[in-house]
Structures are given as C-alpha cells and as structure tokens.
Design a protein around this motif. Structure first.
Motif, PDB file in Angstrom:
ATOM      1  N   THR A   1       3.217  -2.569  -3.522  1.00 16.22           N
ATOM      2  CA  THR A   1       2.643  -1.707  -3.014  1.00 16.22           C
ATOM      3  C   THR A   1       1.402  -0.859  -2.629  1.00 16.22           C
ATOM      4  OG1 THR A   1       3.913  -0.546  -5.041  1.00 16.22           O
ATOM      5  CG2 THR A   1       2.809   1.465  -3.860  1.00 16.22           C
TER       6      THR A   1
ATOM      7  N   ILE B   1      -0.571   6.705  -4.938  1.00 15.82           N
ATOM      8  CA  ILE B   1      -0.190   6.308  -6.177  1.00 15.82           C
ATOM      9  C   ILE B   1      -1.482   5.667  -7.085  1.00 15.82           C
ATOM     10  CG2 ILE B   1       0.815   4.792  -7.059  1.00 15.82           C
ATOM     11  CD1 ILE B   1       3.098   3.825  -4.472  1.00 15.82           C
TER      12      ILE B   1
ATOM     13  N   GLY C   1       1.267   3.445  -1.095  1.00 16.99           N
ATOM     14  CA  GLY C   1       1.902   2.763  -0.409  1.00 16.99           C
ATOM     15  C   GLY C   1       2.496   3.883   1.073  1.00 16.99           C
TER      16      GLY C   1
ATOM     17  N   GLY D   1       6.213   2.098  -4.472  1.00 10.12           N
ATOM     18  CA  GLY D   1       5.705   1.977  -6.006  1.00 10.12           C
ATOM     19  C   GLY D   1       7.075   2.124  -7.089  1.00 10.12           C
TER      20      GLY D   1
END
Length: 375
Positions: free
Chosen positions: A51, A81, A99, A176
């Motif tokens: 990610t 994230i 991401g 993610g």
C-alpha cells in the motif's frame, strides 16, 4: 500525489509497458484464461504492491486502464492510510502512505447494484518479526494473495460488459487490505444508507490458488434468504459443473458454519450489506479458522503460503501446483459468471415467486429496513 511527468519517468525506469491492451482477449477464450494471464502479468510486472508503494500505484493504473478498455466508467480513488510498525523494543513507528483503489462500474436504470471486489495490495512488514522472517516486501509477487483475485475480477468484467443487466455492476480493486481493510472500510463508509440498502450483494475474491478447495461463505449478518440465492446457489452451480467446493464447516465456534473471516468482505458485513466470500483454503485443518490452506509438506512446510515471497510466487506455485492457476481461475469464473448473470439480469419479482431454472426472485435479496439502519 505523483505528477504526470514523475509517472512517465517511473514507467521508463521500470521498463514496463502499461498499454491498456496488455492482456487484451475476447470472451470467446476458455473460461479462466483471461484471469490467469492478468494474474501472471500483475505478479510479474508489479511485485511488491505494498500500500502506497510505486508498484501499487502502477498496478492500480494498469487495472484502471483495463476497465476503461472494456468500456466501464473507471477511476482511481486515493486514500490516506496510517498503520503502526511495531519494533521488538515496543517502539512504534506510524507509517503514513497513500493507497490507490480502482472503482469501475456499468450503471443501470435500477438503483440496485452488485459489487465484485478484490484487494490489489500485497503484504508489507508490520513488525520486526515480519521483517526478520522476510515476509512481504519489494520482491513479493502475491500470486495467491491477491493477483489471482484481481485477475478473476477483470475476466468477470470482460465477460459481463455486454450482458444487459438490470442492476448496476461495480468492480473494486481495494487498497490497504493487508493493513486492516482500509480500502473496503473507506468505500462502505462513504456510501449513503440508501446505497448500502440498495446493494444486493458484495462478492469478495481473495486467496484463490493455494488452498485445497474452494469455499463460498456468507457474512455473519447476511440474511438466510440471500444466502440461499447466493452462497447455496454457487455451491449448486459448482456441483453441477463438477467443481469441488464447500462452506466453512463451523468446527471453530468463533467462525459459524457457512461464514467467512478476516477479509475485505467484513467491512460490508459489519454494515449489514450481504456478502459472499470466495477463497481457497482448508477450514478442516489447523485451528479450523481457515488460516492453514493445505496439509504441511515440503512445498508448504507450515501448511500455507501467506506473505512468503518464496512460496507465493509464480515459480514456486507452477512447480508445486502445476496448472493450478489456470484451473482455479477457470473454476471460479465457471461458478461466478452464471451466478452474477442470473442475479443481475433477473427482474424484480415478489418474494414468494418460485425459482424456475435460472430465474431468481431477487426481491428476496433486498436488505430489510433493520439491516439498512444497522450502524
């Protein structure tokens, strides 16, 4: 966010061709062949799809181009994230990444929709133990987890593009997932209550290759009527086609019979949206939690290939399980294509309408007001 110039430089540096026709085929090819080629392409050209990594961004661009080539309205959603990296000395470093999630669809006049989903990202080490055991990382191809899921999703999109569906079809390559289902959670939380209520089914594709057999499991909150028309119907299609498939037998009380666990589908299940999890593992082994995929052997010493660059790779899987990538892709497509086609092309019918052939009383699939209001 990468500029167009930086993207161009990166493409040149990696020496990859991201032509939208990299795996251009036609639905006349044998079922599973398109998925298998996408799987091999994604695993080979985009290893280390962690990610927020350049490989994940490039893979998302590739998937987005494939959907666009097929005529779907498609775009990339970027999401921030944050997840912890835990050191042995109890020190925590927070990782902040962006991401890339691909969302594509074919809109219909009906407000109802069916979603097919597979996570694009691969495992990133999240503590010193992961790092010391060389789990995930830049060389990790992630064939089973989860290039194959994305490959099957792309083939389904190709075969369904000209099917006149009564409901909207949506495809999501999430990001993610390995850090805690960030992409699927982001998506379902951005949906309105009405959109969630109008989602007839979410099909999640994950870990389709290594496991001993295919499993079709519903969510813990999926109504029995929906389970009958989705999970049970998938099993019936598999049996008719001679495909070995099953449900979680419920040997572990934490995971009730016929339900799945620990994947992107959970985010939707928590909101009462009906789900169908498709995976390959062996719920009868180990702790009966689906974690052990196969009997322990020289090829899979611990009984699984999770996050191991040596085991979850094209070279190893083609040697240990020859032909499995193509066969399992074919099996999943052969089950899901008639299932989705039947659901998406059926007209809304009263709930007491009997099932005749491939006609399905989709009216029974609508979430109840109580489910729509959950959370």
């Amino acid at each position: 966010m990468f500029s167009a110039l930086r993207r161009a430089v990166m493409y040149a540096a990696l020496g990859v061709c991201l032509s939208p026709v990299a795996v251009a085929q036609t639905p006349n090819d044998k079922p599973g062949s398109i998925a298998a080629q996408h799987t091999r392409y994604i695993a080979t050209v985009f290893p280390g799809r962690m990610t927020g990594s350049p490989a994940e961004m490039l893979a998302a661009d590739y998937v987005n181009q494939q959907f666009t080539r097929l005529g779907y309205q498609s775009d990339i959603r970027r999401l921030d994230i944050h997840y912890p990296y835990r050191h042995a000395a109890r020190r925590v470093d927070w990782q902040h990444v962006q991401g890339h999630m691909v969302i594509a669809g074919k809109k219909a006049a009906s407000p109802y929709q069916i979603i097919v989903m597979a996570h694009l990202d691969t495992f990133a080490p999240q503590n010193d133990r992961d790092t010391n055991h060389n789990l995930g990382g830049l060389s990790y191809q992630g064939v089973d987890d989860n290039a194959a899921g994305v490959g099957v999703m792309l083939e389904l999109a190709e075969r369904l593009r000209d099917v006149p569906t009564g409901y909207t079809l949506r495809f999501i390559a999430t990001s993610g997932e390995e850090e805690g289902r960030f992409g699927s959670t982001n998506y379902v939380e951005k949906m309105s209550a009405q959109e969630r209520a109008n989602t007839l089914l979410v099909i999640n594709l994950d870990n389709l290759i290594v496991g001993d057999r295919l499993y079709f499991n519903s969510g813990k909150n999926t109504p029995a009527a929906v389970t009958k028309l989705t999970r049970d119907r998938a099993l019936a299609i598999a049996a008719r086609k001679g495909i070995r498939a099953a449900i979680n037998p419920g040997l572990n009380p934490t995971y009730p019979k016929g339900t799945g666990c620990c994947n992107d589908a959970d985010a939707f299940d928590d909101y009462g949206v009906p789900v169908l999890s498709v995976e390959a593992t062996n719920w009868s082994l180990g702790k009966h939690d689906g974690y052990q995929q196969v009997t322990k052997s020289r090829a899979f010493p611990d009984g699984y290939a999770w996050h191991d660059p040596k085991l979850d790779s094209l070279a190893h899987l083609d040697k240990a399980l020859p032909g499995r990538i193509e066969k399992r892709s074919r099996d999943v497509v052969n089950v899901l294509l008639p299932l989705i086609t039947g659901l998406a092309t059926a007209e809304l019918q009263p709930e007491d309408t009997p099932i005749k052939g491939d006609r399905i009383p989709i009216g029974t699939v609508h979430p109840s007001p109580e489910q729509a209001a959950r959370k």
